[in-house]
Scaffold this active site. Structure first.
Site, PDB file in Angstrom:
ATOM      1  N   THR A 146      -0.850  -3.777  -5.561  1.00 54.16           N
ATOM      2  CA  THR A 146       0.478  -3.532  -5.005  1.00 54.16           C
ATOM      3  C   THR A 146       0.261  -3.654  -3.499  1.00 54.16           C
ATOM      4  O   THR A 146      -0.143  -2.699  -2.842  1.00 54.16           O
ATOM      5  CB  THR A 146       1.015  -2.143  -5.401  1.00 54.16           C
ATOM      6  OG1 THR A 146       1.056  -2.057  -6.830  1.00 54.16           O
ATOM      7  CG2 THR A 146       2.409  -1.915  -4.832  1.00 54.16           C
ATOM      8  N   PRO A 147       0.484  -4.857  -2.962  1.00 56.89           N
ATOM      9  CA  PRO A 147      -0.043  -5.207  -1.637  1.00 56.89           C
ATOM     10  C   PRO A 147       0.736  -4.643  -0.448  1.00 56.89           C
ATOM     11  O   PRO A 147       1.372  -5.376   0.314  1.00 56.89           O
ATOM     12  CB  PRO A 147      -0.009  -6.732  -1.660  1.00 56.89           C
ATOM     13  CG  PRO A 147       1.140  -7.057  -2.544  1.00 56.89           C
ATOM     14  CD  PRO A 147       1.140  -5.986  -3.607  1.00 56.89           C
ATOM     15  N   CYS A 148       0.636  -3.353  -0.263  1.00 59.75           N
ATOM     16  CA  CYS A 148       1.274  -2.733   0.902  1.00 59.75           C
ATOM     17  C   CYS A 148       0.645  -3.236   2.201  1.00 59.75           C
ATOM     18  O   CYS A 148       1.263  -3.129   3.262  1.00 59.75           O
ATOM     19  CB  CYS A 148       1.232  -1.215   0.815  1.00 59.75           C
ATOM     20  SG  CYS A 148      -0.417  -0.511   0.710  1.00 59.75           S
ATOM     21  N   HIS A 149      -0.550  -3.823   2.118  1.00 56.71           N
ATOM     22  CA  HIS A 149      -1.167  -4.397   3.325  1.00 56.71           C
ATOM     23  C   HIS A 149      -0.355  -5.577   3.857  1.00 56.71           C
ATOM     24  O   HIS A 149      -0.480  -5.941   5.008  1.00 56.71           O
ATOM     25  CB  HIS A 149      -2.625  -4.809   3.056  1.00 56.71           C
ATOM     26  CG  HIS A 149      -2.790  -5.898   2.047  1.00 56.71           C
ATOM     27  ND1 HIS A 149      -2.825  -5.644   0.683  1.00 56.71           N
ATOM     28  CD2 HIS A 149      -2.909  -7.239   2.179  1.00 56.71           C
ATOM     29  CE1 HIS A 149      -2.979  -6.782   0.038  1.00 56.71           C
ATOM     30  NE2 HIS A 149      -3.032  -7.777   0.922  1.00 56.71           N
ATOM     31  N   ARG A 150       0.518  -6.149   3.043  1.00 56.05           N
ATOM     32  CA  ARG A 150       1.354  -7.275   3.465  1.00 56.05           C
ATOM     33  C   ARG A 150       2.632  -6.828   4.169  1.00 56.05           C
ATOM     34  O   ARG A 150       3.455  -7.651   4.557  1.00 56.05           O
ATOM     35  CB  ARG A 150       1.707  -8.143   2.264  1.00 56.05           C
ATOM     36  CG  ARG A 150       0.503  -8.820   1.626  1.00 56.05           C
ATOM     37  CD  ARG A 150       0.877  -9.674   0.436  1.00 56.05           C
ATOM     38  NE  ARG A 150      -0.334 -10.128  -0.245  1.00 56.05           N
ATOM     39  CZ  ARG A 150      -0.388 -10.455  -1.524  1.00 56.05           C
ATOM     40  NH1 ARG A 150       0.710 -10.411  -2.281  1.00 56.05           N
ATOM     41  NH2 ARG A 150      -1.539 -10.849  -2.058  1.00 56.05           N
TER      42      ARG A 150
END
Length: 154
Positions: A120-124
Site C-alpha cells: 500500500t504505497p504511501c511512499h508515493r
C-alpha cells in the site's frame, strides 16, 4: 490464526504479519511475543515479491491484503494501491481519489495509519510542493523507494 516473520529488505528489517491467509501488517515494528513466528506460504510469496520489487523486476504485488481502519482510511489505502509504479500523488489528489477532495489532511492521517508498507504505497504520496513528508520508517527510506521506482527498468 496470526503468524509473523521478519524479512530483510533493502530498506532494513520489516516484519510481515498474516491473518487467515491475508497480509495485515508489513512494517518496522516487531509484533507481540504471543504471535507465532512462522514462514507461511503467503510470507514466502511476499519475500519473493519484495525481492523482485527491490531488484526492479516487479511493479505490482499479488498478495491479498486485509485492510483495517475506518471506511475513509480503507478508501485511501485502495486509492494508494491505484497510484502507478514510479508515479506520485499529492495528499489532495489522494483525498480526491478516495472520495473527498477537501480532506487532504485526513488523507495524510490515513497514510500515517497505513499498516502495509510498500504494497500500500504511501511512499508515493508527497506534499503539494513536491516535498517528501512523513514516512513510518523515515524519509530516507521514502526517498530510496521513490528513486528505485523512478529508475526501475521493467
Amino acid at each position: 490464526m496470526l503468524f509473523y516473520y521478519p524479512i530483510l529488505t533493502a530498506i532494513g528489517m520489516l516484519y510481515a504479519v498474516e491473518h487467515d491467509g491475508k497480509l495485515i501488517y508489513l512494517g518496522k515494528n516487531k509484533p507481540a511475543q504471543d504471535i507465532a513466528q512462522t514462514r507461511t506460504e503467503l510470507i514466502m510469496k511476499l519475500e519473493t515479491e519484495l525481492f523482485e520489487y527491490f531488484a526492479k523486476d516487479r511493479k505490482s504485488f499479488d498478495i491479498p491484503i486485509e485492510d483495517t481502519g475506518t471506511q475513509w482510511q480503507i478508501n485511501c489505502f485502495r486509492a494508494m494501491r491505484n497510484i502507478p509504479y514510479g508515479e506520485t500523488r499529492t495528499y489532495k489528489q489522494l483525498a480526491l481519489a478516495a472520495g473527498n477532495a477537501h480532506a487532504a489532511r485526513a488523507a495524510g492521517a490515513a497514510c500515517h495509519n497505513n499498516q502495509v508498507l510498500i504494497l500500500t504505497p504511501c511512499h508515493r504520496v508527497i506534499g503539494a510542493s513536491g516535498s517528501l513528508t512523513g514516512f513510518a520508517i523515515g524519509l530516507e527510506a521514502k526517498a530510496f523507494l521513490l528513486e528505485l521506482e523512478k529508475h526501475g527498468a521493467i
